[in-house]
Design a protein around this motif. Structure first.
Motif, PDB file in Angstrom:
ATOM      1  N   ARG A 140       0.831  -1.207   0.000  1.00 18.64           N
ATOM      2  CA  ARG A 140       0.000   0.000   0.000  1.00 18.64           C
ATOM      3  C   ARG A 140       0.865   1.256   0.000  1.00 18.64           C
ATOM      4  NH1 ARG A 140      -2.462   2.196   4.509  1.00 18.64           N
ATOM      5  NH2 ARG A 140      -1.986   0.287   5.668  1.00 18.64           N
ATOM      6  N   ILE A 141       1.925   1.259   0.798  1.00 13.45           N
ATOM      7  CA  ILE A 141       2.821   2.429   0.828  1.00 13.45           C
ATOM      8  C   ILE A 141       3.618   2.511  -0.466  1.00 13.45           C
ATOM      9  CG2 ILE A 141       4.647   3.583   2.098  1.00 13.45           C
ATOM     10  CD1 ILE A 141       1.867   3.286   3.519  1.00 13.45           C
ATOM     11  N   ASP A 142       3.989   1.367  -0.996  1.00 11.49           N
ATOM     12  CA  ASP A 142       4.695   1.327  -2.272  1.00 11.49           C
ATOM     13  C   ASP A 142       3.845   1.941  -3.378  1.00 11.49           C
ATOM     14  OD1 ASP A 142       7.166   0.332  -3.557  1.00 11.49           O
ATOM     15  OD2 ASP A 142       5.790  -0.918  -4.702  1.00 11.49           O
ATOM     16  N   ARG A 143       2.558   1.617  -3.383  1.00  9.81           N
ATOM     17  CA  ARG A 143       1.666   2.202  -4.388  1.00  9.81           C
ATOM     18  C   ARG A 143       1.533   3.707  -4.223  1.00  9.81           C
ATOM     19  NH1 ARG A 143      -1.308  -2.502  -3.341  1.00  9.81           N
ATOM     20  NH2 ARG A 143      -2.705  -1.358  -1.952  1.00  9.81           N
ATOM     21  N   GLU A 144       1.546   4.171  -2.982  1.00 10.44           N
ATOM     22  CA  GLU A 144       1.487   5.620  -2.748  1.00 10.44           C
ATOM     23  C   GLU A 144       2.680   6.310  -3.398  1.00 10.44           C
ATOM     24  OE1 GLU A 144      -0.144   9.209  -1.111  1.00 10.44           O
ATOM     25  OE2 GLU A 144      -0.988   7.186  -1.202  1.00 10.44           O
ATOM     26  N   LEU A 145       3.851   5.714  -3.247  1.00  9.44           N
ATOM     27  CA  LEU A 145       5.040   6.280  -3.884  1.00  9.44           C
ATOM     28  C   LEU A 145       4.933   6.234  -5.406  1.00  9.44           C
ATOM     29  CD1 LEU A 145       8.044   4.934  -1.755  1.00  9.44           C
ATOM     30  CD2 LEU A 145       7.574   7.332  -2.270  1.00  9.44           C
ATOM     31  N   GLN A 146       4.393   5.156  -5.921  1.00  8.38           N
ATOM     32  CA  GLN A 146       4.264   5.020  -7.371  1.00  8.38           C
ATOM     33  C   GLN A 146       3.242   5.987  -7.955  1.00  8.38           C
ATOM     34  OE1 GLN A 146       3.800   1.000  -9.026  1.00  8.38           O
ATOM     35  NE2 GLN A 146       4.449   0.172  -7.069  1.00  8.38           N
ATOM     36  N   ASP A 147       2.106   6.127  -7.267  1.00 10.06           N
ATOM     37  CA  ASP A 147       0.948   6.771  -7.871  1.00 10.06           C
ATOM     38  C   ASP A 147       0.786   8.241  -7.519  1.00 10.06           C
ATOM     39  OD1 ASP A 147       0.433   4.256  -8.847  1.00 10.06           O
ATOM     40  OD2 ASP A 147      -1.132   3.793  -7.376  1.00 10.06           O
ATOM     41  N   ALA A 174      13.171   5.592  -6.357  1.00  9.60           N
ATOM     42  CA  ALA A 174      14.180   5.864  -7.386  1.00  9.60           C
ATOM     43  C   ALA A 174      13.567   5.818  -8.778  1.00  9.60           C
ATOM     44  CB  ALA A 174      15.326   4.859  -7.272  1.00  9.60           C
ATOM     45  N   GLN A 175      12.714   4.840  -9.024  1.00  9.99           N
ATOM     46  CA  GLN A 175      12.061   4.737 -10.325  1.00  9.99           C
ATOM     47  C   GLN A 175      11.170   5.951 -10.582  1.00  9.99           C
ATOM     48  OE1 GLN A 175      12.408   2.511 -12.698  1.00  9.99           O
ATOM     49  NE2 GLN A 175      13.396   0.761 -11.772  1.00  9.99           N
ATOM     50  N   ALA A 176      10.352   6.304  -9.584  1.00 10.79           N
ATOM     51  CA  ALA A 176       9.414   7.408  -9.759  1.00 10.79           C
ATOM     52  C   ALA A 176      10.142   8.740  -9.920  1.00 10.79           C
ATOM     53  CB  ALA A 176       8.464   7.467  -8.561  1.00 10.79           C
ATOM     54  N   PHE A 177      11.141   8.983  -9.074  1.00  9.95           N
ATOM     55  CA  PHE A 177      11.852  10.263  -9.126  1.00  9.95           C
ATOM     56  C   PHE A 177      12.693  10.366 -10.392  1.00  9.95           C
ATOM     57  CE2 PHE A 177      11.962  10.418  -4.156  1.00  9.95           C
ATOM     58  CZ  PHE A 177      10.613  10.688  -4.145  1.00  9.95           C
ATOM     59  N   ALA A 192      13.949  14.445 -10.844  1.00 12.17           N
ATOM     60  CA  ALA A 192      14.221  15.143  -9.582  1.00 12.17           C
ATOM     61  C   ALA A 192      13.601  14.357  -8.440  1.00 12.17           C
ATOM     62  CB  ALA A 192      13.658  16.558  -9.609  1.00 12.17           C
ATOM     63  N   GLY A 193      14.170  14.532  -7.255  1.00  7.31           N
ATOM     64  CA  GLY A 193      13.654  13.878  -6.062  1.00  7.31           C
ATOM     65  C   GLY A 193      14.788  13.602  -5.090  1.00  7.31           C
ATOM     66  N   THR A 194      14.429  13.337  -3.850  1.00  5.45           N
ATOM     67  CA  THR A 194      15.405  13.122  -2.787  1.00  5.45           C
ATOM     68  C   THR A 194      15.080  11.840  -2.043  1.00  5.45           C
ATOM     69  OG1 THR A 194      15.720  15.511  -2.475  1.00  5.45           O
ATOM     70  CG2 THR A 194      16.382  14.072  -0.659  1.00  5.45           C
ATOM     71  N   ILE A 195      16.087  10.995  -1.854  1.00  4.33           N
ATOM     72  CA  ILE A 195      15.949   9.775  -1.061  1.00  4.33           C
ATOM     73  C   ILE A 195      16.967   9.825   0.071  1.00  4.33           C
ATOM     74  CG2 ILE A 195      16.124   7.255  -1.046  1.00  4.33           C
ATOM     75  CD1 ILE A 195      15.435   7.346  -4.060  1.00  4.33           C
ATOM     76  N   VAL A 196      16.479   9.731   1.293  1.00  2.90           N
ATOM     77  CA  VAL A 196      17.337   9.686   2.481  1.00  2.90           C
ATOM     78  C   VAL A 196      17.163   8.314   3.116  1.00  2.90           C
ATOM     79  CG1 VAL A 196      17.831  10.679   4.747  1.00  2.90           C
ATOM     80  CG2 VAL A 196      17.106  12.167   2.863  1.00  2.90           C
ATOM     81  N   LEU A 254      22.663   6.327 -10.108  1.00  6.04           N
ATOM     82  CA  LEU A 254      21.763   7.435 -10.406  1.00  6.04           C
ATOM     83  C   LEU A 254      22.488   8.777 -10.426  1.00  6.04           C
ATOM     84  CD1 LEU A 254      18.881   6.161  -8.124  1.00  6.04           C
ATOM     85  CD2 LEU A 254      18.864   6.174 -10.615  1.00  6.04           C
ATOM     86  N   ALA A 255      23.793   8.728 -10.658  1.00  5.57           N
ATOM     87  CA  ALA A 255      24.605   9.950 -10.566  1.00  5.57           C
ATOM     88  C   ALA A 255      24.142  11.038 -11.522  1.00  5.57           C
ATOM     89  CB  ALA A 255      26.071   9.612 -10.825  1.00  5.57           C
ATOM     90  N   ASP A 256      23.641  10.667 -12.675  1.00  6.30           N
ATOM     91  CA  ASP A 256      23.247  11.660 -13.685  1.00  6.30           C
ATOM     92  C   ASP A 256      21.733  11.803 -13.805  1.00  6.30           C
ATOM     93  OD1 ASP A 256      25.950  12.091 -14.387  1.00  6.30           O
ATOM     94  OD2 ASP A 256      25.911  10.310 -15.659  1.00  6.30           O
ATOM     95  N   SER A 257      21.008  11.405 -12.782  1.00  4.31           N
ATOM     96  CA  SER A 257      19.546  11.360 -12.871  1.00  4.31           C
ATOM     97  C   SER A 257      18.863  12.615 -12.353  1.00  4.31           C
ATOM     98  CB  SER A 257      19.030  10.159 -12.068  1.00  4.31           C
ATOM     99  OG  SER A 257      19.309  10.348 -10.684  1.00  4.31           O
ATOM    100  N   GLY A 258      19.625  13.479 -11.664  1.00  3.14           N
ATOM    101  CA  GLY A 258      19.017  14.646 -11.029  1.00  3.14           C
ATOM    102  C   GLY A 258      18.516  14.377  -9.624  1.00  3.14           C
ATOM    103  N   LEU A 259      18.698  13.148  -9.118  1.00  2.00           N
ATOM    104  CA  LEU A 259      18.242  12.800  -7.769  1.00  2.00           C
ATOM    105  C   LEU A 259      19.309  13.127  -6.731  1.00  2.00           C
ATOM    106  CD1 LEU A 259      16.257  11.206  -9.576  1.00  2.00           C
ATOM    107  CD2 LEU A 259      16.295   9.392  -7.842  1.00  2.00           C
TER     108      LEU A 259
END
Length: 262
Positions: free
Chosen positions: A70-77, A123-126, A131-135, A170-175
């Protein structure tokens, strides 16, 4: 400019709740994820009252496949999500051999399986949006073999290794991708294993507000690895250089001379 929306796991207390409060103070909207719905709702309302941001609550036990999905879908959708704070985690009482193996397996599910799934999806969504940030919250115990519970240390070493690999891939992905390695921090995690942090030397224990503030400043500065209590990050560079020095020799066609018959 689109307002940031951060999804924070393990958000009902400790490091996760403090990330929620400090990100809200920076103007971020929030999605708070944890098992305890009542505590999440209480935290959410206090943040709304204090900072006027939007806060959504998703009660979920990430050790359960349906809840994780359910949380995974929230990130996807939800395309408004711009940040994942992958914080949910647990430890167990005792050493590797003395701890309850069922609890250890639950810890592996939360600290490794759930974190990996959410990191992958974010990572896929961002990446698709550029753009996007993962901590990813690891621990200084990722660097320690000698102390604490070996399985817990191994989960945090996994988080550090995964994050470093993500940074390369993901060095060149903007993340922006950051691993945070807390040391001893004043949170509830010790109480849940029957220990008290007050039994530890005071000079080794950081207040959680100071930890998260340092981690966010490290993120602002573009640090790939943030170890909040380490004054001289040259020590980390030396550690990395020492690790790199062995890499040319770890896979060769012949065994080392000490293993050859004389």
């Amino acid at each position: 400019m689109t307002q940031q929306l951060a999804l924070i796991t393990g958000a009902s207390s400790g490091i996760g709740a403090t990330y929620a409060t400090q990100l809200a103070a920076r103007g971020s909207n929030l999605i708070l994820v944890a098992r305890d719905a009542a505590r999440l709702q209480q935290l959410a309302q206090s943040i709304r009252d204090a900072h006027g941001v939007e806060v959504k609550v998703l009660a979920a036990d990430l050790t359960q496949p349906d809840a994780l999905a359910r949380i995974d879908r929230e990130l996807q959708d939800n395309p408004q999500i711009t940040m994942l704070v992958n914080n949910a985690g647990m430890t167990v009482d005792g050493g590797f051999v003395t701890a309850d193996i069922a609890q250890t397996q639950t810890m592996l599910t939360l600290n490794v399986v759930a974190l990996t799934q959410l990191a992958y999806t974010a990572a896929q969504a961002f990446r698709s949006r550029g753009a996007g940030t993962i901590v990813n919250i690891a621990s200084v115990l990722a660097l320690v073999n000698e102390n604490a519970n070996g399985a817990y240390n191994a989960t945090k070493a996994y988080v550090l290794s995964l994050t470093r690999n993500m940074q390369r891939e993901l060095a060149d992905s903007g993340l922006r991708i950051q691993a945070v390695l807390p040391g001893l921090t004043r949170t509830e995690i010790f109480q849940r294993t029957g220990r008290s942090i007050d039994d530890l030397p005071a000079h080794m224990v950081m207040e959680v507000e100071d930890l998260v503030a340092a981690a966010l400043r490290g993120l602002d500065a573009g640090e790939p690895i943030t170890i909040p209590s380490v004054e001289d990050m040259g020590l980390w560079q030396t550690f990395e250089q020492s690790r790199s020095a062995i890499l040319p020799f770890i896979s060769l066609s012949q065994p080392a001379s000490r293993y050859r018959q004389q």
